[in-house]
Design a protein around this motif. Structure first.
Motif, PDB file in Angstrom:
ATOM      1  N   ASN A 196       0.838  -1.192   0.000  1.00 28.97           N
ATOM      2  CA  ASN A 196       0.000   0.000   0.000  1.00 28.97           C
ATOM      3  C   ASN A 196       0.878   1.249   0.000  1.00 28.97           C
ATOM      4  N   SER A 197       1.543   1.519  -1.138  1.00 27.01           N
ATOM      5  CA  SER A 197       2.486   2.626  -1.201  1.00 27.01           C
ATOM      6  C   SER A 197       2.447   3.279  -2.574  1.00 27.01           C
ATOM      7  N   ARG A 224       1.158  -1.411  -5.964  1.00 27.90           N
ATOM      8  CA  ARG A 224      -0.226  -1.292  -5.503  1.00 27.90           C
ATOM      9  C   ARG A 224      -1.078  -2.419  -6.057  1.00 27.90           C
ATOM     10  N   ASP A 254       0.632   4.517   2.319  1.00 28.07           N
ATOM     11  CA  ASP A 254      -0.376   5.563   2.119  1.00 28.07           C
ATOM     12  C   ASP A 254      -1.253   5.741   3.348  1.00 28.07           C
ATOM     13  N   GLN A 255      -1.668   4.646   3.941  1.00 21.68           N
ATOM     14  CA  GLN A 255      -2.427   4.701   5.191  1.00 21.68           C
ATOM     15  C   GLN A 255      -2.348   3.323   5.829  1.00 21.68           C
ATOM     16  N   LYS A 256      -2.708   3.282   7.079  1.00 20.51           N
ATOM     17  CA  LYS A 256      -2.675   1.997   7.772  1.00 20.51           C
ATOM     18  C   LYS A 256      -3.814   1.116   7.245  1.00 20.51           C
ATOM     19  N   GLN A 257      -3.509  -0.144   7.049  1.00 16.27           N
ATOM     20  CA  GLN A 257      -4.538  -1.095   6.645  1.00 16.27           C
ATOM     21  C   GLN A 257      -4.146  -2.468   7.179  1.00 16.27           C
ATOM     22  N   ALA A 260      -0.509  -4.405   5.106  1.00 17.11           N
ATOM     23  CA  ALA A 260       0.290  -3.385   4.441  1.00 17.11           C
ATOM     24  C   ALA A 260       1.066  -3.981   3.270  1.00 17.11           C
ATOM     25  N   ASP A 277       2.254  -0.855  12.205  1.00 16.38           N
ATOM     26  CA  ASP A 277       1.869   0.531  12.477  1.00 16.38           C
ATOM     27  C   ASP A 277       3.022   1.489  12.165  1.00 16.38           C
ATOM     28  N   PRO A 279       5.391   3.800   9.614  1.00 13.63           N
ATOM     29  CA  PRO A 279       4.983   4.639   8.481  1.00 13.63           C
ATOM     30  C   PRO A 279       5.445   4.141   7.122  1.00 13.63           C
TER      31      PRO A 279
END
Length: 344
Positions: A196-197, A224, A254-257, A260, A277, A279
């Motif tokens: 997720n980047s 992605r 991009d955001q926590k999911q 990842a 968790d 970044p």
């Protein structure tokens, strides 16, 4: 579930955590090094999915950081120095003119205090190390606990806890090299990865972040949607070539999911899901791994493993636009990464 302890030389111990499904994780109190992770393939055959030395003593001077806890800061620090609250802190230049992975006497070289434990749902081992003020050049007394726990869902969870009596930069990670083929049967060229980047940290010729956050769109860095690692390894894209044909880059999530990162090996049917968790992470495709190490099961080789180093980035010490890794005095440092294994 069960735990076993084996006493080695040099006050080293090997802890092995085993769950009720046959998965096991072995780790040393030296460097907190994960030496073996045994998980089943799609046919139920249990095999090792990480790189480790055949002889435990080879971990003592390991240029590859196999399986180790890395600290105080994982990654490269430009010019082997940083400034904090107006004061300059020089560090050891142990990677050309730059500093890497906490220095030559970083956390990967320490004999950690260790104790094993069992809960209703896990078996685990906790590693503790107290890093004195100015050790390897870093300010503050830093008190670190890293805990490995294994549950019956074939999930290995790593918890990082720390606090310091002075402001200090901290970016801990684990440097395990994964190979889902089982017992290192194949290189990681055909491992499929998704993450997720949408941006990564651009590198210069010394593999130091330039400060630019590049978009992954239209490049071999776009994971992605799932793609094989060989597309970057075999690419003529400049950033891949700078890393000796592969990846050694920090990807920002991009955001926590929940997942990842997802890794698949179609032939073995193994799937590894990474949740964190942190970044972002460095994905490193063992571009610098030479063929002169005797590993468990075979001789080492380039592209034999891939690291997923979930962490903050030291690029933030010299460049804006990245999450800070400075830990304030007496504040808690608390991060978690889990690796879950399943089959197709």
């Amino acid at each position: 579930m069960q735990i076993s302890e084996e006493h080695l030389s040099n006050n080293w111990k090997r802890f092995t955590l085993t769950n009720d499904r046959g998965m096991s994780v072995s780790a040393l109190n030296f460097g907190g090094i994960i030496t073996e992770v045994l998980v089943p393939d799609k046919n139920g055959v249990i095999e090792n999915v990480v790189l480790g030395y055949e002889r435990a003593e080879d971990y003592k001077d390991d240029p590859n950081f196999f399986g180790a806890i890395i600290g105080r800061i994982a990654g490269r620090i430009d010019g082997s120095n940083f400034s904090l609250k107006g004061k300059e802190y020089p560090l050891e230049a142990n990677d050309g003119a730059n500093h890497i992975h906490g220095g030559s006497n970083g956390f990967h070289t320490k004999v950690w205090k260790a104790h094993s434990f069992q809960t209703d749902s896990t078996v685990g081992v906790a590693f503790k190390y107290d890093s004195p003020d100015l050790e390897e050049g870093y300010p503050g007394n830093l008190y670190v606990t890293v805990t490995y726990q294994l549950n019956n869902r074939n999930q290995l969870t790593i918890d990082y806890q720390a606090h310091s009596d002075l402001d200090t930069p901290v970016a801990l990670t684990n440097h395990t090299y994964f190979n889902l083929s089982g017992n290192l049967k194949r290189t990681i060229h055909n491992h499929l990865v998704s993450m997720n980047s949408s941006t990564y940290a651009e590198l210069n010729e010394d593999l130091i972040p330039t400060g630019n956050r590049n978009t992954v769109t239209g490049t071999p860095f776009d994971f992605r949607k799932m793609r094989p690692l060989q597309e970057g390894i075999c690419s003529e894209y400049k950033q891949n070539l700078l890393a000796k044909s592969g990846y050694d880059h920090y990807f920002l999530f991009d955001q926590k999911q929940e997942d990842a990162v997802v890794v698949q090996d179609l032939e073995s049917g193994r799937i590894m899901r990474i949740h964190t968790d942190q970044p972002g992470m460095v994905m490193y495709t063992s571009n610098n791994l030479t063929n002169d190490h005797q590993l468990t099961g075979r001789q080492s080789a380039k592209y034999l493993g891939v690291c997923f180093e979930t962490q903050g980035t030291p690029a933030s010490l010299h460049h804006s636009g990245f999450p800070s890794i400075v830990l304030k005095a007496n504040d808690p440092y608390s991060q978690q990464t889990s690796f879950s294994f399943e089959t197709m």
